[in-house]
Design an enzyme around this catalytic site. Structure first.
Site, mmCIF file in Angstrom:
data_model
loop_
_atom_site.group_PDB
_atom_site.id
_atom_site.type_symbol
_atom_site.label_atom_id
_atom_site.label_comp_id
_atom_site.label_asym_id
_atom_site.label_seq_id
_atom_site.Cartn_x
_atom_site.Cartn_y
_atom_site.Cartn_z
ATOM 1 N N ARG A 178 0.839 -1.210 0.000
ATOM 2 C CA ARG A 178 0.000 0.000 0.000
ATOM 3 C C ARG A 178 0.874 1.261 0.000
ATOM 4 O O ARG A 178 0.594 2.230 0.700
ATOM 5 C CB ARG A 178 -0.940 0.041 1.209
ATOM 6 C CG ARG A 178 -1.796 -1.179 1.378
ATOM 7 C CD ARG A 178 -2.973 -1.191 0.424
ATOM 8 N NE ARG A 178 -3.850 -2.293 0.739
ATOM 9 C CZ ARG A 178 -3.731 -3.520 0.210
ATOM 10 N NH1 ARG A 178 -2.786 -3.771 -0.689
ATOM 11 N NH2 ARG A 178 -4.559 -4.480 0.548
ATOM 12 N N SER A 251 -10.713 -0.250 3.409
ATOM 13 C CA SER A 251 -9.955 -0.495 4.643
ATOM 14 C C SER A 251 -9.429 0.828 5.176
ATOM 15 O O SER A 251 -8.776 1.568 4.446
ATOM 16 C CB SER A 251 -8.770 -1.421 4.375
ATOM 17 O OG SER A 251 -9.216 -2.610 3.796
ATOM 18 N N GLU A 347 -4.879 4.255 6.288
ATOM 19 C CA GLU A 347 -4.590 4.054 4.861
ATOM 20 C C GLU A 347 -5.064 5.213 3.977
ATOM 21 O O GLU A 347 -4.334 5.642 3.081
ATOM 22 C CB GLU A 347 -5.218 2.733 4.400
ATOM 23 C CG GLU A 347 -4.821 2.371 2.997
ATOM 24 C CD GLU A 347 -5.394 1.037 2.536
ATOM 25 O OE1 GLU A 347 -5.061 0.003 3.128
ATOM 26 O OE2 GLU A 347 -6.187 1.047 1.577
HETATM 27 P P1 FAD Z 1 -8.583 9.291 -4.777
HETATM 28 O O1 FAD Z 1 -9.224 8.888 -3.503
HETATM 29 O O2 FAD Z 1 -9.253 10.295 -5.618
HETATM 30 O O3 FAD Z 1 -7.111 9.781 -4.455
HETATM 31 C C1 FAD Z 1 -6.247 8.998 -3.628
HETATM 32 C C2 FAD Z 1 -4.880 9.685 -3.585
HETATM 33 O O4 FAD Z 1 -4.295 9.666 -4.881
HETATM 34 C C3 FAD Z 1 -4.962 11.155 -3.184
HETATM 35 O O5 FAD Z 1 -3.796 11.441 -2.440
HETATM 36 C C4 FAD Z 1 -4.951 11.898 -4.511
HETATM 37 O O6 FAD Z 1 -4.400 13.194 -4.391
HETATM 38 C C5 FAD Z 1 -4.065 11.002 -5.354
HETATM 39 N N1 FAD Z 1 -4.394 10.986 -6.786
HETATM 40 C C6 FAD Z 1 -5.587 10.702 -7.364
HETATM 41 N N2 FAD Z 1 -5.467 10.720 -8.707
HETATM 42 C C7 FAD Z 1 -4.175 11.005 -8.976
HETATM 43 C C8 FAD Z 1 -3.419 11.157 -10.179
HETATM 44 N N3 FAD Z 1 -3.938 10.996 -11.399
HETATM 45 N N4 FAD Z 1 -2.101 11.472 -10.065
HETATM 46 C C9 FAD Z 1 -1.520 11.634 -8.866
HETATM 47 N N5 FAD Z 1 -2.190 11.515 -7.702
HETATM 48 C C10 FAD Z 1 -3.489 11.184 -7.752
HETATM 49 N N6 FAD Z 1 -7.652 -0.206 -2.230
HETATM 50 C C11 FAD Z 1 -6.867 -1.282 -2.437
HETATM 51 O O7 FAD Z 1 -5.647 -1.157 -2.562
HETATM 52 N N7 FAD Z 1 -7.396 -2.537 -2.510
HETATM 53 C C12 FAD Z 1 -8.716 -2.766 -2.385
HETATM 54 O O8 FAD Z 1 -9.148 -3.903 -2.481
HETATM 55 C C13 FAD Z 1 -9.576 -1.648 -2.155
HETATM 56 N N8 FAD Z 1 -10.905 -1.823 -1.973
HETATM 57 C C14 FAD Z 1 -11.706 -0.751 -1.716
HETATM 58 C C15 FAD Z 1 -13.074 -0.980 -1.495
HETATM 59 C C16 FAD Z 1 -13.908 0.090 -1.232
HETATM 60 C C17 FAD Z 1 -15.375 -0.169 -1.000
HETATM 61 C C18 FAD Z 1 -13.394 1.413 -1.196
HETATM 62 C C19 FAD Z 1 -14.306 2.564 -0.947
HETATM 63 C C20 FAD Z 1 -12.032 1.632 -1.380
HETATM 64 C C21 FAD Z 1 -11.171 0.556 -1.644
HETATM 65 N N9 FAD Z 1 -9.800 0.727 -1.852
HETATM 66 C C22 FAD Z 1 -8.983 -0.360 -2.094
HETATM 67 C C23 FAD Z 1 -9.195 2.071 -1.774
HETATM 68 C C24 FAD Z 1 -9.278 2.867 -3.112
HETATM 69 O O9 FAD Z 1 -10.352 2.425 -3.892
HETATM 70 C C25 FAD Z 1 -8.006 2.758 -3.939
HETATM 71 O O10 FAD Z 1 -6.902 3.220 -3.206
HETATM 72 C C26 FAD Z 1 -8.098 3.553 -5.261
HETATM 73 O O11 FAD Z 1 -6.965 3.310 -6.057
HETATM 74 C C27 FAD Z 1 -8.251 5.054 -5.041
HETATM 75 O O12 FAD Z 1 -8.540 5.646 -6.305
HETATM 76 P P2 FAD Z 1 -9.263 7.048 -6.426
HETATM 77 O O13 FAD Z 1 -9.256 7.440 -7.876
HETATM 78 O O14 FAD Z 1 -10.579 7.009 -5.765
HETATM 79 O O15 FAD Z 1 -8.255 7.967 -5.620
HETATM 80 P P1 NAP Z 2 -9.962 -11.124 4.442
HETATM 81 O O1 NAP Z 2 -10.070 -12.133 3.352
HETATM 82 O O2 NAP Z 2 -10.987 -11.106 5.519
HETATM 83 O O3 NAP Z 2 -8.525 -11.234 5.122
HETATM 84 C C1 NAP Z 2 -8.170 -10.382 6.194
HETATM 85 C C2 NAP Z 2 -6.750 -9.911 5.975
HETATM 86 O O4 NAP Z 2 -5.893 -11.019 5.995
HETATM 87 C C3 NAP Z 2 -6.614 -9.238 4.654
HETATM 88 O O5 NAP Z 2 -6.495 -7.889 4.903
HETATM 89 C C4 NAP Z 2 -5.394 -9.863 4.000
HETATM 90 O O6 NAP Z 2 -4.289 -8.966 3.908
HETATM 91 C C5 NAP Z 2 -4.980 -10.958 4.938
HETATM 92 N N1 NAP Z 2 -4.973 -12.251 4.225
HETATM 93 C C6 NAP Z 2 -6.025 -13.054 3.959
HETATM 94 N N2 NAP Z 2 -5.615 -14.173 3.340
HETATM 95 C C7 NAP Z 2 -4.273 -14.071 3.207
HETATM 96 C C8 NAP Z 2 -3.262 -14.908 2.656
HETATM 97 N N3 NAP Z 2 -3.549 -16.099 2.122
HETATM 98 N N4 NAP Z 2 -1.982 -14.470 2.675
HETATM 99 C C9 NAP Z 2 -1.672 -13.289 3.206
HETATM 100 N N5 NAP Z 2 -2.580 -12.442 3.756
HETATM 101 C C10 NAP Z 2 -3.864 -12.844 3.766
HETATM 102 O O7 NAP Z 2 -9.873 -9.650 3.798
HETATM 103 P P2 NAP Z 2 -10.991 -8.710 3.198
HETATM 104 O O8 NAP Z 2 -11.137 -7.542 4.072
HETATM 105 O O9 NAP Z 2 -12.206 -9.501 2.831
HETATM 106 O O10 NAP Z 2 -10.283 -8.221 1.864
HETATM 107 C C11 NAP Z 2 -9.973 -9.126 0.823
HETATM 108 C C12 NAP Z 2 -8.856 -8.534 -0.017
HETATM 109 O O11 NAP Z 2 -9.295 -7.291 -0.580
HETATM 110 C C13 NAP Z 2 -7.593 -8.227 0.785
HETATM 111 O O12 NAP Z 2 -6.477 -8.476 -0.014
HETATM 112 C C14 NAP Z 2 -7.717 -6.764 1.087
HETATM 113 O O13 NAP Z 2 -6.464 -6.125 1.209
HETATM 114 C C15 NAP Z 2 -8.475 -6.227 -0.129
HETATM 115 N N6 NAP Z 2 -9.294 -5.068 0.239
HETATM 116 C C16 NAP Z 2 -8.631 -3.881 0.415
HETATM 117 C C17 NAP Z 2 -9.355 -2.736 0.757
HETATM 118 C C18 NAP Z 2 -8.657 -1.411 0.882
HETATM 119 O O14 NAP Z 2 -9.315 -0.388 0.976
HETATM 120 N N7 NAP Z 2 -7.345 -1.378 0.895
HETATM 121 C C19 NAP Z 2 -10.728 -2.802 0.937
HETATM 122 C C20 NAP Z 2 -11.352 -4.036 0.786
HETATM 123 C C21 NAP Z 2 -10.620 -5.181 0.434
HETATM 124 P P3 NAP Z 2 -4.022 -7.878 2.767
HETATM 125 O O15 NAP Z 2 -4.974 -6.776 3.044
HETATM 126 O O16 NAP Z 2 -2.612 -7.508 3.014
HETATM 127 O O17 NAP Z 2 -4.254 -8.509 1.434
#
Ligand code: FAD
Ligand code: NAP
Length: 351
Positions: A178, A251, A347
């Site tokens: 991340r 998250s 995050e």
């Molecule tokens: P924004 O929220 O608009 O911006 C995020 C940051 O990036 C800000 O600092 C902004 O200034 C910057 N930014 C935006 N666009 C640009 C650009 N073109 N150039 C430079 N900087 C920029 N994240 C995960 O990693 N894994 C997941 O599974 C995941 N699941 C999610 C599920 C839900 C329901 C939600 C709400 C969020 C989730 N996220 C997840 C977080 C998020 O969706 C991601 O981080 C996504 O990439 C953010 O994109 P955005 O366009 O909405 O960014």
């Molecule tokens: P989950 O399956 O309930 O698992 C809980 C956590 O355990 C996750 O965060 C994941 O870490 C870790 N995990 C699970 N299985 C793993 C494995 N085999 N090896 C290593 N780590 C493991 O998680 P969840 O909340 O439903 O999310 C599923 C996936 O979507 C995850 O990868 C999560 O990161 C991603 N997600 C991200 C966001 C976001 O906003 N960043 C939001 C929703 C879902 P990691 O998070 O490091 O993968």
């Protein structure tokens, strides 16, 4: 080092900026703060024009995409520049390996679905992540055992400090969990477009959580990238709140990675702790588990709360302010530190 070159210099144009615009529709938490100025940029020229005009007038700029990784805690006394450039295409295709490029403003999930519809594999585990292509490298988006660094082929960004247009290769991006060079230097680079190295042959990554089980439940006989995507979408729809119905930014905390001794201490006191060993000997703890054990799951204070199914997700039931969401997050951090001796890092990007 990224390679650089100077693009076209844009004329100053502030006339198209709107003033005092509510950002509620532009952040998935649904926080109702105002931007002093607001503008869209549909292409490189509009990006440059907006940045030049803001710089000449000493106005700071906040770049946003889908607003799904933001927590806005106050009115934004700046130009909020919404990147909305569109376009995606195949750059090269040798019959097996495919290079695709997408503009920063493309919505991430439809882009993933487009690659799958062409028969290109690699992005299936990253299905249904909200936001834009341009923001995805910011925190090296990851899910279900895949991060964009695994399929990353390069990106083009505007250096806001020098005005240069730079190409970044994988090694330039310092991708981590991340994390990236872009996240560590907020406001330095505006990402214009991103390239991905995909493949026609599926290399399935099924080891995370319930993906394999869901594929079986779906009656999947032929394993395809689309079938994996469908399974992941169905798991996510069940487990995660839809921002269109309940404000959230996914998250809220990163999973903390701790030293093996710290993990052993926690495991002695809490034998059920969910943790994943890392290649470097450290251990990743499931932050959601820590938060749930501390009793926060489903907690609600006014309109700020912790989701009832997924403790890692903070939710806005309607009228919570960003400051209220932030205060709840701080209380959770303090509690987890006291109970487990572990620091949780937020995050989303805070403003
Ligand atoms: P924004 O929220 O608009 O911006 C995020 C940051 O990036 C800000 O600092 C902004 O200034 C910057 N930014 C935006 N666009 C640009 C650009 N073109 N150039 C430079 N900087 C920029 N994240 C995960 O990693 N894994 C997941 O599974 C995941 N699941 C999610 C599920 C839900 C329901 C939600 C709400 C969020 C989730 N996220 C997840 C977080 C998020 O969706 C991601 O981080 C996504 O990439 C953010 O994109 P955005 O366009 O909405 O960014
Ligand atoms: P989950 O399956 O309930 O698992 C809980 C956590 O355990 C996750 O965060 C994941 O870490 C870790 N995990 C699970 N299985 C793993 C494995 N085999 N090896 C290593 N780590 C493991 O998680 P969840 O909340 O439903 O999310 C599923 C996936 O979507 C995850 O990868 C999560 O990161 C991603 N997600 C991200 C966001 C976001 O906003 N960043 C939001 C929703 C879902 P990691 O998070 O490091 O993968």
């Amino acid at each position: 080092m990224p390679s650089a070159g100077r693009g076209n210099q844009g004329a100053v144009m502030t006339g198209q900026w709107q003033e005092q615009v509510s950002l509620k529709p532009y952040n998935t938490f649904g926080i109702d703060v105002k931007a002093r100025y607001f503008s869209q940029a549909k292409d490189d020229l509009q990006v440059r024009q907006a940045l030049d005009a803001a710089q000449q007038q000493g106005i700071p700029v906040l770049v946003i995409g889908g607003g799904s990784n933001l927590l806005l805690t106050r009115d934004v006394d700046a130009l909020v520049l919404h990147v909305s450039s569109q376009g995606r295409h195949v750059v090269s295709d040798d019959g097996e390996r495919v290079l695709v490029e997408a503009e920063a403003g493309e919505a991430w999930h439809p882009f993933v679905q487009w690659t799958l519809a062409q028969g290109f594999c690699g992005l299936e585990n990253l299905s249904l992540i909200p936001g834009t292509v341009g923001a995805a490298p910011m925190q090296n988006v990851g899910a279900y055992g895949v991060e964009i660094k695994d399929v990353f082929a390069g990106l083009t960004a505007l250096d806001r400090k020098t005005g240069d247009v730079c190409d970044f290769a994988l090694a330039d991006c310092a991708f981590g969990y991340r994390d990236s060079v872009f996240k560590r230097n907020p406001g330095r680079w505006l990402i214009l477009r991103v390239r991905f190295a995909l493949s026609r042959t599926l290399q399935a990554r099924l080891d995370y959580g319930p993906v394999r089980q869901r594929l079986a439940e779906q009656g999947t006989t032929a394993l395809t990238a689309q079938a994996i995507s469908d399974a992941i979408c169905s798991i996510r729809r069940e487990k995660l709140p839809d921002p269109a119905e309940l404000g959230n930014a996914g998250s809220f905390f990163k999973n903390p990675v701790v030293a093996a001794q710290v993990f052993e201490r926690i495991r002695t006191q809490h034998p059920g702790v969910i943790a994943y060993p890392q290649a470097d000997g450290q251990v990743k703890l499931a932050a959601g588990w820590l938060i749930e054990q501390a009793g926060w799951k489903g907690y609600r204070e006014g309109d700020a709360g912790v989701h009832r199914l997924q403790s890692l997700v903070l939710v806005n039931y309607g009228q919570a302010s960003g400051a209220q969401m932030h205060a709840l997050a701080r209380r959770i951090q303090v509690d987890i530190l006291e109970r487990f001796g572990v620091e949780l890092e937020m995050e989303p990007n805070l403003y």
